[in-house]
Design a protein around this motif. Structure first.
Motif, PDB file in Angstrom:
ATOM      1  N   LYS A  62       0.825  -1.205   0.000  1.00 30.48           N
ATOM      2  CA  LYS A  62       0.000   0.000   0.000  1.00 30.48           C
ATOM      3  C   LYS A  62       0.859   1.254   0.000  1.00 30.48           C
ATOM      4  O   LYS A  62       0.563   2.224  -0.730  1.00 30.48           O
ATOM      5  N   LYS A  89       0.925   3.843  -3.046  1.00 31.68           N
ATOM      6  CA  LYS A  89       0.085   4.964  -2.599  1.00 31.68           C
ATOM      7  C   LYS A  89      -1.393   4.567  -2.652  1.00 31.68           C
ATOM      8  O   LYS A  89      -2.243   5.265  -3.217  1.00 31.68           O
ATOM      9  N   ASP A 122      -5.026   3.160  -0.787  1.00 31.13           N
ATOM     10  CA  ASP A 122      -5.821   3.183   0.437  1.00 31.13           C
ATOM     11  C   ASP A 122      -6.054   1.782   0.969  1.00 31.13           C
ATOM     12  O   ASP A 122      -6.166   1.577   2.178  1.00 31.13           O
ATOM     13  N   ASP A 123      -6.132   0.801   0.050  1.00 34.99           N
ATOM     14  CA  ASP A 123      -6.422  -0.559   0.476  1.00 34.99           C
ATOM     15  C   ASP A 123      -5.974  -1.536  -0.597  1.00 34.99           C
ATOM     16  O   ASP A 123      -5.702  -1.155  -1.739  1.00 34.99           O
TER      17      ASP A 123
END
Length: 218
Positions: free
Chosen positions: A85, A89, A91-92
């Motif tokens: 992650k 870059k 989020d999930d």
């Protein structure tokens, strides 16, 4: 096990980063891209998993679920996800990574790279790619060596071709991408062309005089 194109992809129950799954139940009526990795916390694998995570919306448009495999534990995978992650870059990371610490699946599905030996003296898992359709049939098989990262845009392109040619009596030429012209399959009779290909068909003139190369747009 050596799987041939068109074979039923075997079912299995495994632990993953999202919990235990029955592979066929998890796949449901979706297509699947199943891709393997040599080990957690390795540089090329980290780039690949982050790339696929960014491409999840594109796979979803095509009714395709990604699932990864690495020869480490699910707990190790979960720790590794933080690095993936950060690198990407993201989020999930929403798709599962299979726990194959025993190497059972890697051996069963013939995923080992005999030229790449890990710290334990065992062959590393190669970078295998299996594309499996909604009927659980194997439609594409690629084996990359452990040292070479995959081109997932190319894999997406192949899925586009497979799904198009399932619906239409066409084949896709070299370097084809979605929206380009296609070739009419040789089995299509001349009298059926207007109905099947309302956008028209162009015959390419060749020295042989044979009219086998027929181009159309879909």
């Amino acid at each position: 096990m050596v799987l041939q194109l068109g074979d039923q992809f075997p079912n299995f129950t495994v632990d993953t980063t999202i919990g235990k799954i029955d592979f066929h139940q998890w796949a449901g009526d979706s297509w699947v891209i199943f891709f393997s990795h040599p080990a957690d916390f390795t540089p090329v694998c980290t780039t690949e998993l982050s790339t696929v995570a960014r491409m999840v919306p594109e796979f979803a448009k095509r009714n395709v679920k990604p699932i990864a495999l690495s020869c480490d534990s699910a707990e190790s995978h979960r720790q590794w996800i933080a690095d993936i992650k950060e690198y990407g870059k993201l989020d999930d990371l929403t798709y599962p990574i299979i726990d194959d610490e025993s190497r059972e699946l890697a051996v069963k599905l013939n995923m080992l790279d005999k030229d790449e030996i890990g710290a334990e003296g065992l062959p590393l898992t190669c970078r295998a790619v299996f594309v499996i359709d909604s009927n659980k049939k194997l439609r594409l098989s690629l084996l990359y060596p452990a040292t070479t990262g995959r081109n997932f845009s190319e894999i997406l392109r192949v899925i586009d071709s497979l799904q198009l040619t399932d619906k239409k009596k066409v084949a896709t030429p070299a370097d084809w991408k979605q929206g380009d012209w296609c070739m009419v399959q040789p089995s299509v009779k001349e009298e059926d062309l207007p109905k099947m290909f309302p956008n028209g068909v162009t015959k390419v003139q060749l020295p042989s005089g044979k009219g086998y190369l027929r181009k159309t747009t879909i």
